[in-house]
Design a protein around this motif. Structure first.
Motif, mmCIF file in Angstrom:
data_model
loop_
_atom_site.group_PDB
_atom_site.id
_atom_site.type_symbol
_atom_site.label_atom_id
_atom_site.label_comp_id
_atom_site.label_asym_id
_atom_site.label_seq_id
_atom_site.Cartn_x
_atom_site.Cartn_y
_atom_site.Cartn_z
ATOM 1 N N UNK A 228 0.846 -1.186 0.000
ATOM 2 C CA UNK A 228 0.000 0.000 0.000
ATOM 3 C C UNK A 228 0.882 1.237 0.000
ATOM 4 N N UNK A 229 0.243 2.367 -0.169
ATOM 5 C CA UNK A 229 0.967 3.634 -0.169
ATOM 6 C C UNK A 229 1.367 4.021 1.254
ATOM 7 N N UNK A 230 2.619 4.423 1.487
ATOM 8 C CA UNK A 230 3.010 4.871 2.828
ATOM 9 C C UNK A 230 2.176 6.050 3.320
ATOM 10 N N UNK A 231 1.791 6.920 2.403
ATOM 11 C CA UNK A 231 0.984 8.076 2.807
ATOM 12 C C UNK A 231 -0.406 7.651 3.282
ATOM 13 N N UNK A 232 -0.953 6.604 2.678
ATOM 14 C CA UNK A 232 -2.260 6.115 3.125
ATOM 15 C C UNK A 232 -2.166 5.570 4.550
ATOM 16 N N UNK A 233 -1.084 4.863 4.849
ATOM 17 C CA UNK A 233 -0.902 4.351 6.211
ATOM 18 C C UNK A 233 -0.687 5.502 7.188
ATOM 19 N N UNK A 234 0.053 6.519 6.772
ATOM 20 C CA UNK A 234 0.287 7.678 7.637
ATOM 21 C C UNK A 234 -1.018 8.414 7.928
ATOM 22 N N UNK A 235 -1.842 8.614 6.922
ATOM 23 C CA UNK A 235 -3.120 9.300 7.155
ATOM 24 C C UNK A 235 -4.050 8.458 8.022
ATOM 25 N N UNK A 236 -3.976 7.134 7.866
ATOM 26 C CA UNK A 236 -4.790 6.269 8.729
ATOM 27 C C UNK A 236 -4.357 6.405 10.182
ATOM 28 N N UNK A 237 -3.060 6.458 10.426
ATOM 29 C CA UNK A 237 -2.560 6.642 11.785
ATOM 30 C C UNK A 237 -3.042 7.969 12.365
ATOM 31 N N UNK A 238 -2.988 9.013 11.549
ATOM 32 C CA UNK A 238 -3.438 10.316 12.026
ATOM 33 C C UNK A 238 -4.938 10.322 12.296
ATOM 34 N N UNK A 239 -5.699 9.642 11.461
ATOM 35 C CA UNK A 239 -7.141 9.562 11.698
ATOM 36 C C UNK A 239 -7.447 8.833 13.002
ATOM 37 N N UNK A 240 -6.734 7.733 13.248
ATOM 38 C CA UNK A 240 -6.919 7.019 14.507
ATOM 39 C C UNK A 240 -6.596 7.928 15.689
ATOM 40 N N UNK A 241 -5.494 8.686 15.547
ATOM 41 C CA UNK A 241 -5.063 9.534 16.649
ATOM 42 C C UNK A 241 -6.024 10.659 16.949
ATOM 43 N N UNK A 242 -6.580 11.275 15.917
ATOM 44 C CA UNK A 242 -7.498 12.386 16.139
ATOM 45 C C UNK A 242 -8.872 11.915 16.598
ATOM 46 N N UNK A 259 3.340 7.615 17.512
ATOM 47 C CA UNK A 259 2.565 7.722 16.279
ATOM 48 C C UNK A 259 3.167 8.789 15.376
ATOM 49 N N UNK A 260 3.520 9.932 15.934
ATOM 50 C CA UNK A 260 4.081 11.005 15.119
ATOM 51 C C UNK A 260 5.448 10.616 14.562
ATOM 52 N N UNK A 261 6.239 9.866 15.332
ATOM 53 C CA UNK A 261 7.525 9.392 14.830
ATOM 54 C C UNK A 261 7.323 8.458 13.645
ATOM 55 N N UNK A 262 6.299 7.607 13.720
ATOM 56 C CA UNK A 262 6.004 6.691 12.609
ATOM 57 C C UNK A 262 5.470 7.442 11.397
ATOM 58 N N UNK A 263 4.627 8.442 11.640
ATOM 59 C CA UNK A 263 4.079 9.226 10.528
ATOM 60 C C UNK A 263 5.190 9.980 9.811
ATOM 61 N N UNK A 264 6.072 10.625 10.585
ATOM 62 C CA UNK A 264 7.196 11.354 9.976
ATOM 63 C C UNK A 264 8.078 10.415 9.157
ATOM 64 N N UNK A 265 8.269 9.229 9.683
ATOM 65 C CA UNK A 265 9.122 8.259 8.988
ATOM 66 C C UNK A 265 8.476 7.782 7.692
ATOM 67 N N UNK A 266 7.155 7.624 7.689
ATOM 68 C CA UNK A 266 6.455 7.181 6.490
ATOM 69 C C UNK A 266 6.432 8.262 5.412
#
Length: 300
Positions: A228-242, A259-266
Motif C-alpha cells: 500500500x501507499x506509505x501516505x495512506x498508512x500515515x493518514x490512517x494513523x493520524x485519523x486514529x489519533x485524532x 505515532x508522530x515518529x512513525x508518521x514522519x518516517x512514512x
C-alpha cells in the motif's frame, strides 16, 4: 577466574550498550536490525550475568561453568575448598537464572491464556464481512484494529474503523496488522515483557521495552508499505489519533509521540544505512549471542 571476569565484563558491556542503545538515532532506519541487536543484548546479558556468578561459584572444581555445574550436581569432590563467597555466588547465580527462566515461562503461559480467552470472546461478538474477507469485525463505534497472533491468528477491526477510514487507508491498516502476524512480533516482545517483570525497577529495561515496541511497529509499517501507499498508512494513523481509539490487546497506535515518529518516517523516509554499517551491526549481534554460551561451555 578468567571465565568469571570475562562473563562479568560481558554483562557490564551489555548493560552499558543497552543504556547507550536507547538513545541511538539510526534504529528507525533499520528497525529489524535494531530488534535483532536488542535481542542479542538481552540474551548475552542474561547468560553473562548469571554465568559470572556461577563461574566464580564453581571455581573449586576448576572445570569451567557448565562442567563445574555438572560436577556440583553430581556431588563430585572439588579440587579446591568451598567457602562462603562461593556458596553465595552459587545461590545468587542459580536464583538469577531461575528468575529469568520462570518469568519468561510465566509470561508465555499468561499470554497464551489471554489469547485463548480473547478468541472465545471474538467467536461470540465478532462477525465476517465481505468488505474485508478473512478479517473479524467487531461492532463497536470506536476505531480499532489489532491482531491476535498464534497458530489460529486473527486480524480484528472495529466497525468504527471501517466507517472512519477510506478503502485505501483500511487496506494499509490491515496490511500493517497482517505484518505483525506474519513476522510473529508477539514472540519478539515476549522476552522484553518478561525482563520488565523480573526487573521492574530498572529504567534501562523500561526504555528497552518501549523502544522495541516502537521498532516492532516500524517494522510492520515497512512490511505494510510493500502492499500500500506509505501516505495512506500515515493518514490512517493520524485519523486514529485524532478520533481516539478504543482499548485493544495489541493496539496499533501506542503513545502519541510514537505515532508522530512513525508518521514522519512514512512521509519523509530517511536514507538507508550503509551496507558496511549494517554488516558491522549484524556481526556484533552474532558475537554477543554466541560469546556468552561459548564462555559457559569452555573448560577452565
Amino acid at each position: 577466574m578468567i571465565t568469571a571476569a570475562a562473563l562479568a565484563a560481558l554483562a557490564t558491556a551489555c548493560a552499558f550498550g543497552a543504556w547507550r542503545f536507547t538513545t541511538a538515532q539510526w534504529t528507525s532506519r533499520a528497525p529489524r536490525l535494531a530488534i535483532i541487536l536488542w535481542q542479542a543484548l538481552g540474551v548475552a546479558w542474561g547468560l553473562a550475568s548469571s554465568g559470572a556468578l556461577l563461574a566464580y561459584a564453581v571455581m573449586p572444581y576448576d572445570a569451567g561453568v557448565l562442567h563445574g555445574l555438572i560436577a556440583f550436581a553430581s556431588a563430585q569432590p572439588a579440587a579446591g575448598e568451598w567457602d562462603l563467597p562461593h556458596i553465595l555466588a552459587m545461590v545468587g547465580g542459580l536464583t538469577l537464572l531461575a528468575v529469568l527462566v520462570v518469568v519468561t515461562i510465566t509470561a508465555m503461559i499468561q499470554t497464551l491464556r489471554a489469547r485463548s480467552r480473547h478468541r472465545v470472546l471474538l467467536s461470540l461478538v465478532a462477525r465476517e464481512d465481505p468488505v474485508v474477507p478473512g478479517v473479524r469485525v467487531v461492532d463497536h463505534p470506536g476505531p480499532a484494529a489489532y491482531c491476535v497472533p498464534g497458530w489460529n491468528s486473527q486480524v480484528v477491526v472495529s466497525a468504527g474503523a471501517m466507517e472512519l477510514l477510506s478503502q485505501d487507508e483500511l487496506t494499509a491498516v490491515l496490511a500493517h496488522e497482517a505484518a505483525h502476524v506474519r513476522e510473529r512480533h508477539d514472540l519478539v516482545l515476549l522476552p522484553f515483557a518478561a525482563l520488565r517483570r523480573a526487573l521492574p525497577w530498572a529504567k534501562v529495561v523500561r526504555d528497552a521495552q518501549a523502544q522495541v515496541e516502537l521498532l516492532v511497529e516500524m517494522a510492520a509499517d515497512d512490511r505494510a508499505r510493500r502492499y500500500c501507499s506509505p501516505r495512506r498508512l500515515a493518514t490512517a494513523l493520524l485519523r486514529f489519533g485524532t478520533a481516539g481509539s478504543m482499548p485493544t490487546p495489541h493496539g496499533m497506535l501506542g503513545l502519541h509521540s510514537q505515532v508522530m515518529a512513525r508518521v514522519d518516517r512514512l512521509i519523509k523516509p530517511a536514507p538507508e544505512l550503509s551496507r558496511s554499517f549494517r554488516y558491522s551491526l549484524l556481526v556484533l549481534a552474532v558475537t554477543l549471542t554466541t560469546s556468552a554460551p561459548l564462555l559457559w561451555v569452555i573448560p577452565a
